[in-house]
Enzyme design. Structure first.
Site, PDB file in Angstrom:
ATOM      1  N   HIS A 161      -6.218   3.284   0.459  1.00 11.49           N
ATOM      2  CA  HIS A 161      -6.000   4.740   0.413  1.00 11.49           C
ATOM      3  C   HIS A 161      -5.298   5.252   1.676  1.00 11.49           C
ATOM      4  CE1 HIS A 161      -9.648   5.052  -2.517  1.00 11.49           C
ATOM      5  NE2 HIS A 161      -8.529   4.782  -3.149  1.00 11.49           N
ATOM      6  N   HIS A 162      -4.723   4.349   2.467  1.00 19.24           N
ATOM      7  CA  HIS A 162      -4.109   4.826   3.716  1.00 19.24           C
ATOM      8  C   HIS A 162      -2.910   5.720   3.428  1.00 19.24           C
ATOM      9  CE1 HIS A 162      -1.209   1.681   2.902  1.00 19.24           C
ATOM     10  NE2 HIS A 162      -0.465   2.095   3.892  1.00 19.24           N
ATOM     11  N   ARG A 163      -2.342   5.571   2.236  1.00 20.36           N
ATOM     12  CA  ARG A 163      -1.307   6.497   1.766  1.00 20.36           C
ATOM     13  C   ARG A 163      -1.629   6.825   0.322  1.00 20.36           C
ATOM     14  NH1 ARG A 163       4.463   6.721   4.387  1.00 20.36           N
ATOM     15  NH2 ARG A 163       3.859   6.152   6.484  1.00 20.36           N
TER      16      ARG A 163
ATOM     17  N   LYS B  29      -0.602   3.086  -6.083  1.00 28.28           N
ATOM     18  CA  LYS B  29       0.446   2.781  -7.060  1.00 28.28           C
ATOM     19  C   LYS B  29       0.362   1.336  -7.490  1.00 28.28           C
ATOM     20  CE  LYS B  29       4.326   4.154  -9.052  1.00 28.28           C
ATOM     21  NZ  LYS B  29       3.754   3.573 -10.291  1.00 28.28           N
TER      22      LYS B  29
ATOM     23  N   LYS C  98       3.391  -4.709  -0.532  1.00 28.89           N
ATOM     24  CA  LYS C  98       4.719  -4.531  -1.141  1.00 28.89           C
ATOM     25  C   LYS C  98       5.273  -3.148  -0.805  1.00 28.89           C
ATOM     26  CE  LYS C  98       4.739  -6.120  -5.334  1.00 28.89           C
ATOM     27  NZ  LYS C  98       4.640  -6.321  -6.791  1.00 28.89           N
TER      28      LYS C  98
ATOM     29  N   ASP D  11       9.019   0.411   2.394  1.00 29.42           N
ATOM     30  CA  ASP D  11       8.939   1.836   2.750  1.00 29.42           C
ATOM     31  C   ASP D  11       8.787   2.754   1.547  1.00 29.42           C
ATOM     32  OD1 ASP D  11       9.011   1.514   5.494  1.00 29.42           O
ATOM     33  OD2 ASP D  11      11.199   1.480   5.568  1.00 29.42           O
TER      34      ASP D  11
ATOM     35  N   LYS E 219      -3.871  -1.697  -8.873  1.00 30.48           N
ATOM     36  CA  LYS E 219      -3.486  -2.442 -10.080  1.00 30.48           C
ATOM     37  C   LYS E 219      -4.573  -2.254 -11.125  1.00 30.48           C
ATOM     38  CE  LYS E 219      -0.427  -5.375 -10.135  1.00 30.48           C
ATOM     39  NZ  LYS E 219       0.988  -5.411 -10.303  1.00 30.48           N
TER      40      LYS E 219
ATOM     41  N   SER F  43      10.184   2.907  -9.297  1.00 30.21           N
ATOM     42  CA  SER F  43       9.065   3.784  -9.693  1.00 30.21           C
ATOM     43  C   SER F  43       8.957   4.960  -8.717  1.00 30.21           C
ATOM     44  CB  SER F  43       7.741   3.022  -9.674  1.00 30.21           C
ATOM     45  OG  SER F  43       7.547   2.338 -10.889  1.00 30.21           O
TER      46      SER F  43
HETATM   47  N1  GLU Z   1       3.862  -3.834 -11.861  1.00 32.01           N
HETATM   48  C1  GLU Z   1       4.966  -3.805 -10.954  1.00 32.01           C
HETATM   49  C2  GLU Z   1       4.642  -4.583  -9.683  1.00 32.01           C
HETATM   50  O1  GLU Z   1       3.862  -5.494  -9.704  1.00 32.01           O
HETATM   51  C3  GLU Z   1       5.467  -2.387 -10.703  1.00 32.01           C
HETATM   52  C4  GLU Z   1       4.491  -1.441 -10.096  1.00 32.01           C
HETATM   53  C5  GLU Z   1       4.960   0.012 -10.060  1.00 32.01           C
HETATM   54  O2  GLU Z   1       6.088   0.291 -10.441  1.00 32.01           O
HETATM   55  O3  GLU Z   1       4.161   0.855  -9.657  1.00 32.01           O
HETATM   56  O4  GLU Z   1       5.211  -4.378  -8.656  1.00 32.01           O
END
Ligand code: GLU
Length: 470
Positions: A62-64, A68, A92, A97, A104, A361
């Site tokens: 949750h640092h940002r 996602k 990632k 950035d 996930k 994304s």
């Molecule tokens: N599932 C993809 C990944 O492993 C995309 C994640 C996304 O777009 O939020 O990077």
């Protein structure tokens, strides 16, 4: 199949990098730990009866915010797997950035065993559970496609979310990877595969690095073995072939693997598989005995674009490729990597190489928040400016050009052009960061460790600037 030690394998790689950093111990533990995990079981009407479905959403950091990461539909989904994948998302996003924490999700089903209506019910129910627990929202946690899901599932998530959050102005940013017609962005579908191409092209461009592994620089003419023809593998293979001039010599899928040292036309193969349901009847190729045989063929680059843990200590010695481009998440285990590094194989790590998906994304999320399509404001303005420039040059030189040539020279950028340009820039600059960490520090022996160090430093700085750690 996913191995139960996937989480440990990812943790071991993080620890290896952490041991070379000067980040204080307490802060390191905070960076490594999974911040929140929601495990749910819910009944869904399937066929004539009901089935209890097990699903997860892990928010690693949750640092940002928002957090996602994708949602996968697979029979192998379990808690360790989503936790490992969520932590890879944190590293990632930091690396490229993208200002998000990692997350996930996973639903433990084989999507092939369900009808479209059943899949829709499962996806909508899962989304309702996330809403109930405040595990989804444009500023909270933003899902996306992953293995077994795509734009269709994202559209169901969007519809469920918006119908339960009436009047929320930024609601369309609650999920990315949506169909372009439903608040998606051009270029998201190909983004992970295209990012793999940009990343590999950049890695292949350094003469010294290539000399060290016995390759000439550049992608042109390089031979590739590809595992997996899903969203990532198909676009990666096709773009490396068509834009990079590489030759795909082997392909592996569920049904088996095929080989042709003279090259397999990947676009024709994809069409063939769509029509016939298999790669094994594709003309002019040698059928290999087992479906992992494609991993061991003679080639320059191996691209595993399917599952995690497919290259491990039991088979790493059989790999003949000089470079491995990890398009999947976690395809090489920690122990497998040790063997490969000893053999001198260069591994381009997953959380860099497949970051194209989350990068685009991010662009989609920005588009949704700005309520404005990229290129809308400047396209005509740029065209007019280029027109003036062309006129000026023609006048000065006395030359002429055709209408088509003028159109080509003066075209302003559309959304797809800007998305690809942003993605290309992101992949190139992230690789430069990783490479300079790798070259600068003699103790950093491989690119994965270098990449983790780059990300660790950025995440640590975020925590420090929040004033949480001294
Ligand atoms: N599932 C993809 C990944 O492993 C995309 C994640 C996304 O777009 O939020 O990077």
């Amino acid at each position: 199949m996913s191995q139960p030690n996937f989480y440990e394998s990812v943790s071991a790689s993080i620890s290896k990098a952490a041991s070379l950093s000067d980040i204080p111990k307490g802060l390191l533990s905070q960076i490594k730990v999974t911040n929140a995990i929601y495990k749910m079981s819910f009944p869904v009407k399937v066929g004539k009866g009901y089935e209890v479905i097990t699903a997860y959403r892990a928010q690693h950091s949750h640092h940002r915010l928002p957090t996602k990461g994708g949602i996968r539909f697979s029979p192998h989904v379990h808690q360790d797997e989503v936790m490992a994948l969520a932590s890879l998302m944190t590293f990632k996003c930091a690396l490229v950035d993208v200002p998000f924490g990692g997350a996930k999700g996973g639903i433990r089903i084989n999507p092939k065993n369900y009808t479209e209506k059943e899949l829709e019910r499962i996806t909508r129910r899962y989304t309702a559970e996330l809403i109930r627990k405040n595990f989804i929202g444009p500023g909270i946690d933003v899902p996306a496609p992953d293995m077994g899901t795509g734009p269709r599932e994202m559209a169901w998530i969007l519809d469920t979310y918006t119908s339960m959050n009436h009047g929320e102005i930024d609601a369309t940013a609650c999920v990315t990877g949506k169909p372009v017609t439903q608040y998606g962005i051009n270029g998201r579908n190909e983004a992970t595969g295209r990012g793999v191409y940009y990343g590999l092209r950049e890695a292949l461009s350094y003469e010294d690095d290539m000399k060290a592994i016995g390759l000439t620089p550049g992608m042109e003419g390089k031979t590739i073995a590809l595992q997996g023809l899903g969203n990532v593998g198909s676009f990666a293979g096709s773009i490396c072939q068509n834009e990079g001039g590489a030759k795909i010599v082997a392909v592996a899928e569920y049904e088996g693997s095929i080989y042709n040292p003279d090259g397999i036309d990947i676009d024709k193969l994809l069409k063939h598989r769509k029509a016939k349901g298999t790669i094994m009847t594709f003309p002019g190729v040698k059928k290999l005995k087992k479906n992992d045989d494609a991993l061991y063929v003679d080639c320059d680059i191996l691209i595993p674009a399917a599952l995690e843990s497919v290259i491990h200590k039991g088979n790493a010695n059989k790999i003949k490729a000089k470079m491995i481009g990890e398009a999947a998440n976690g395809p090489v285990t920690f122990e497998g990597e040790k063997i490969l590094l000893k053999k001198g194989v260069m591994i381009i790590p997953d959380f860099f190489l497949n970051a194209g998906g989350v990068t685009v994304s991010y662009f989609e999320w920005l588009k949704n928040l700005s309520h404005l399509r990229f290129g809308r404001m400047e396209k005509r303005f740029d065209t007019r400016a280029y027109d003036k420039l062309v006129d000026f040059v023609l006048k000065a030189t006395g030359g002429t050009i055709s209408k088509r040539e003028r159109e080509f020279l003066t075209k302003g950028a559309d959304e797809i052009d800007l998305v690809r340009s942003g993605l290309e820039e992101t992949m190139i600059s992230a690789y430069k960061d990783i490479r300079s960490m790798w070259k600068r520090r003699s103790k950093v022996e491989d690119l994965r460790t270098a990449a983790f160090l780059v990300s660790l430093n950025k995440i640590a700085n975020d925590y420090i600037s929040m004033g949480i750690f001294p």
